[in-house]
Design an enzyme around this catalytic site. Structure first.
Site, PDB file in Angstrom:
ATOM      1  CD  GLU A   1      -2.912   0.716  -0.125  1.00  0.00           C
ATOM      2  OE1 GLU A   1      -3.252  -0.416  -0.510  1.00  0.00           O
ATOM      3  OE2 GLU A   1      -3.197   1.754  -0.754  1.00  0.00           O
TER       4      GLU A   1
ATOM      5  CB  CYS B   1       2.363  -3.117  -7.425  1.00  0.00           C
ATOM      6  SG  CYS B   1       0.582  -2.914  -7.492  1.00  0.00           S
TER       7      CYS B   1
ATOM      8  CG  HIS C   1       2.445  -7.838  -7.580  1.00  0.00           C
ATOM      9  ND1 HIS C   1       3.014  -7.233  -6.481  1.00  0.00           N
ATOM     10  CD2 HIS C   1       1.249  -7.233  -7.752  1.00  0.00           C
ATOM     11  CE1 HIS C   1       2.207  -6.318  -5.999  1.00  0.00           C
ATOM     12  NE2 HIS C   1       1.130  -6.294  -6.752  1.00  0.00           N
TER      13      HIS C   1
ATOM     14  CD  GLU D   1       6.136  -8.979  -6.239  1.00  0.00           C
ATOM     15  OE1 GLU D   1       6.450  -8.736  -7.428  1.00  0.00           O
ATOM     16  OE2 GLU D   1       5.378  -8.248  -5.579  1.00  0.00           O
TER      17      GLU D   1
ATOM     18  CB  ILE E   1      -2.748  -7.411  -6.594  1.00  0.00           C
ATOM     19  CG1 ILE E   1      -2.432  -8.869  -6.938  1.00  0.00           C
ATOM     20  CG2 ILE E   1      -3.635  -7.327  -5.350  1.00  0.00           C
ATOM     21  CD1 ILE E   1      -1.614  -9.581  -5.886  1.00  0.00           C
TER      22      ILE E   1
HETATM   23  N1  GLN Z   1      -3.276  -0.074  -4.806  1.00  0.00           N
HETATM   24  C1  GLN Z   1      -2.025  -0.058  -4.097  1.00  0.00           C
HETATM   25  C2  GLN Z   1      -1.540   1.373  -3.858  1.00  0.00           C
HETATM   26  O1  GLN Z   1      -2.119   2.300  -4.306  1.00  0.00           O
HETATM   27  C3  GLN Z   1      -0.975  -0.835  -4.829  1.00  0.00           C
HETATM   28  C4  GLN Z   1      -1.346  -2.277  -4.863  1.00  0.00           C
HETATM   29  C5  GLN Z   1      -0.191  -3.232  -4.876  1.00  0.00           C
HETATM   30  O2  GLN Z   1       0.970  -2.884  -4.607  1.00  0.00           O
HETATM   31  N2  GLN Z   1      -0.507  -4.476  -5.152  1.00  0.00           N
HETATM   32  O3  GLN Z   1      -0.558   1.522  -3.190  1.00  0.00           O
END
Ligand code: GLN
Length: 184
Positions: free
Chosen positions: A48, A79, A168, A170, A132
């Site tokens: 996040e 991400c 991702h 990973e 994700i």
């Molecule tokens: N939605 C997340 C964000 O804004 C990122 C999601 C993730 O790293 N899988 O930080």
């Protein structure tokens, strides 16, 4: 070679497992003093980005990490890591902002943000991509170059020694993108 993985939150253990498979030494960065250890590359995992940005700021690591990247430390952001590196973030708060890209957070909508596909990655070929609650990059400029697109949306880019993916690697069995990062 030693890779440091930011381990404040998110998918740091999965990155560590990829590096184990590639027989590359690694350690976790959890607090400012960990930055004193020697490392040759840095991974910013998924998770996040708002939480990671706040923890980076509160722990006093935001500025030293930004400086290392500006000094040429190769960095790989997946991400949320992509969001941390983007110079511009729609709906984002504090971040490192070292890369000439604009990130759009949760860009596929809450439900559609998680999906799997296989697409071309420049210089590698077809790679598996797990998304994700993913961002995408809606613009690159300056020295940033697009490396992959899915449905016309930019999902990977590189600027010098900074590499980002909206997906991702990973969380797949493919080591190709980690290997690409280690070869950079
Ligand atoms: N939605 C997340 C964000 O804004 C990122 C999601 C993730 O790293 N899988 O930080």
């Amino acid at each position: 070679m030693t890779v440091a993985i930011l381990a404040l939150q998110g998918s740091f253990a999965e990155h560590a497992a990829m590096l184990d498979k590639l027989c590359v030494e690694h350690f976790e960065i959890r607090q400012k003093k960990d930055l004193d250890r020697h490392f040759d590359r840095l991974i910013l995992p998924g998770g996040e980005s708002t939480v990671m940005g706040k923890l980076l700021l509160d722990s006093g690591m935001m500025e030293p990490i930004r400086q290392k990247i500006l000094d040429g430390m190769p960095v790989f952001g997946t991400c949320a890591g992509l969001i941390l590196l983007a110079e511009q973030v729609e709906d984002g708060e504090c971040h490192l902002g070292t890369m000439q890209i604009r990130a759009k957070r949760n860009a596929y909508g809450r439900q559609l943000g998680s999906f799997y596909t296989e697409e071309e990655f420049q210089g590698i070929g077809t790679v598996p991509m797990t998304f994700i609650r993913a961002p995408y990059i809606d613009e690159v400029w300056g020295d940033a170059k697009v490396l992959a697109e899915v449905d016309g949306k930019i999902v990977a880019a590189r600027q010098g020694k900074q590499l980002v993916t909206a997906f991702h690697p990973e969380l797949t069995d493919s080591l190709q993108i980690h290997q690409y990062f280690l070869d950079m």
